[in-house]
Write an enzyme that holds these catalytic residues in place. Structure first.
Site, PDB file in Angstrom:
ATOM      1  NE  ARG A  74      24.853  16.452  16.253  1.00  0.00           N
ATOM      2  CZ  ARG A  74      24.806  15.134  16.295  1.00  0.00           C
ATOM      3  NH1 ARG A  74      24.039  14.517  17.181  1.00  0.00           N
ATOM      4  NH2 ARG A  74      25.512  14.410  15.455  1.00  0.00           N
ATOM      5  CG  HIS A 119      23.775  12.348  11.113  1.00  0.00           C
ATOM      6  ND1 HIS A 119      23.535  12.960  12.336  1.00  0.00           N
ATOM      7  CD2 HIS A 119      23.174  11.138  11.193  1.00  0.00           C
ATOM      8  CE1 HIS A 119      22.813  12.154  13.098  1.00  0.00           C
ATOM      9  NE2 HIS A 119      22.583  11.043  12.426  1.00  0.00           N
ATOM     10  CD  GLU A 164      24.756   7.641  16.761  1.00  0.00           C
ATOM     11  OE1 GLU A 164      24.125   7.926  17.795  1.00  0.00           O
ATOM     12  OE2 GLU A 164      24.262   6.963  15.828  1.00  0.00           O
ATOM     13  CG  ASN A 306      24.975  10.971  19.623  1.00  0.00           C
ATOM     14  OD1 ASN A 306      25.110  12.129  20.009  1.00  0.00           O
ATOM     15  ND2 ASN A 306      24.863  10.643  18.346  1.00  0.00           N
ATOM     16  CE1 TYR A 308      18.470   8.594  21.226  1.00  0.00           C
ATOM     17  CE2 TYR A 308      20.732   8.140  20.576  1.00  0.00           C
ATOM     18  CZ  TYR A 308      19.565   8.863  20.427  1.00  0.00           C
ATOM     19  OH  TYR A 308      19.492   9.856  19.476  1.00  0.00           O
ATOM     20  CD  GLU A 376      21.903  11.644  17.787  1.00  0.00           C
ATOM     21  OE1 GLU A 376      21.343  10.538  18.022  1.00  0.00           O
ATOM     22  OE2 GLU A 376      22.443  11.907  16.708  1.00  0.00           O
TER      23      GLU A 376
END
Length: 470
Positions: A74, A119, A164, A306, A308, A376
């Site tokens: 990606r 992005h 995002e 994504n 985290y 991600e």
């Protein structure tokens, strides 16, 4: 074990790795301007002018990908490298050539390109006209996407329109955390989100109408989700955690993925009520027309996620109306993290694997078994070669992912480790390192060195499991 058709990959973003910020016809973008005019906002006063120099070293990057055995890569396109002025009247042949060379080399090595069209790096000439607070941005983005599909769509079959939107809108327009740093919370971020969602839908329909029958690809958007756990078991805090998810994820996802479309009902209600109390004549959250709701709803082929970390949420329904508007006040929540959770070098990122499982279950329930691509997932450190902390993170988060797949029937199709390389980590500069490969930023050649995590990830991909992998 991971399902037989499950895909493994890794990711990067153009501004964070490419460098060559003013070479070969590339125009200026908002991060060029942000880092050059306000270097004090970056922890180490650095920028992405050279970064990993992947513009010149993309062949080396593909070698690293091949050695790890990833099935897809990606990466994002630099709008300013393709359209130096942002507008489609002037296409930069060197930018087209660069991405063609990268795509062709990936395919030659049996690596699927998963391409993010945007992005965070808006061309500065478009930002000077308001960027995503300007409704015309939907047309300009569609024009850019058409150039992209025309030049790369014969080989690229997996597309993401935006990466995002929360970080673009909330942190870039609502706060000064990201470029362009407008600091207009509760107004600018809502305008940005409204136009960005419409721009995504416009590009999805463009692909459907003009390209899908010939190119046979899939198009979606990737949205970041931090799991929100109630700070206490009280009804107020449980409702606050759910509100926070609506304001941080549902804001961007519900109009696209929810069967009813439109913004979350609780978000529309609270912003409208608060706007009225503050003296506004109408809600600060723009409204979609009924036609727009139908136009936007269903504009996806999968959900890009994504993830985290996890936060705790608490109700602050008693907050006063004094001061400037803000999304936090609208949502009536405050968030924090448990200090006992394992920390990383990024202040916001704590290691909380169970939050990953809960996130996936919540998405599966809210959006009715939508196929999910993890686009991600990763953790930062100081760039250690023997990065056992990152290996530990991957072990536990991949285990949490398997729990969601096998125990809760969540349809996850792919996993993307962030990131292929240590790179320019936005406001953290080069202090926080997410890479599977160390990059020596003091070396003009930007030497890449595989970390222990790169070998660990290679073994996971080869075995298609995490049990027994050292």
């Amino acid at each position: 074990m991971f399902p037989d058709d499950f895909l493994f990959g890794t990711a990067t973003a153009s501004y964070q790795i490419e460098g060559a910020w003013n070479l070969s016809g590339k125009g200026e973008n908002v991060w060029d301007r942000f880092t050059h005019t306000s270097p004090e906002l970056i922890i180490d006063r650095s920028n992405g002018d050279v970064a990993c120099d992947s513009y010149h070293k993309y062949e080396d990057d593909v070698v690293l990908l091949k050695k790890m055995g990833v099935q897809f890569y990606r990466f994002s396109l630099s709008w300013s490298r393709i359209l130096p002025q942002g507008f489609a009247y002037k296409i930069n042949p060197d930018g087209i050539r660069y991405y063609n060379n990268l795509i062709n080399l990936l395919i030659k090595n049996n690596i699927i390109p998963l391409v993010t069209i945007f992005h965070w790096d808006t061309p500065q000439p478009l930002e000077d006209l308001g960027g995503f607070t300007n409704e015309l941005m939907t047309d300009w983005f569609e024009d850019y996407a058409r150039v992209v599909f025309e030049n790369f769509g014969d080989r690229v079959k997996l597309w993401l329109t935006f990466n995002e939107p929360k970080q673009i809108c909330l942190q870039g327009y609502g706060r000064n955390r990201n470029a362009p740093g407008y600091n207009s919370s509760g107004i600018g971020d809502y305008l940005c989100g409204h136009n960005l969602i419409k721009a995504h839908a416009k590009v999805y329909h463009l692909y459907d109408k003009e390209f899908r029958s010939k190119q046979n690809g899939n198009v979606s958007i990737t949205i970041d989700l931090e799991w929100m756990e109630p700070g206490t078991n009280s009804t107020a805090d449980r409702e606050a955690a759910e509100r926070s998810l609506a304001f941080s994820f549902g804001w961007y996802a519900d109009p696209i993925f929810h069967p009813n479309g439109d913004y979350p009902e609780i978000m529309r209600k609270l912003v409208s009520e608060r706007s009225k109390r503050e003296g506004f004549r109408r809600s600060r959250l723009p409204q979609f027309t009924k036609e727009e709701v139908e136009y936007i709803k269903g504009t996806y082929d999968f959900l890009g996620l994504n993830h985290y970390t996890t936060f705790l949420g608490k109700d602050i329904s008693e907050i006063l109306t004094d001061g400037k508007p803000s999304v936090e006040k609208d949502s009536r929540t405050v968030t924090w993290q448990d200090p006992s959770w394992t920390a990383s070098t990024s202040g916001w990122l704590k290691v909380v694997p169970w939050g990953f499982t809960k996130s996936l279950i919540w998405l599966n329930n809210r959006y009715q078994n939508v196929p999910i691509y993890i686009t991600e997932n990763g953790v930062s450190d100081h760039g250690e070669i023997d990065d056992q902390g990152r290996i530990n993170y991957y072990k536990h988060y991949l285990s949490a992912l398997l729990d969601a797949i096998h125990d809760h029937n969540v349809s996850v199709k792919a996993y993307t480790a962030w990131s292929l390389l240590d790179n320019f980590e936005w406001r953290d500069g080069y202090i926080s390192r997410f890479g599977l490969h160390h990059v020596d930023f003091n070396d003009p050649g930007r030497k890449r060195t595989p970390k222990a995590s790169a070998e660990y990830y290679r073994k996971v991909i080869a075995a298609r499991k995490i049990d027994g992998i050292d």
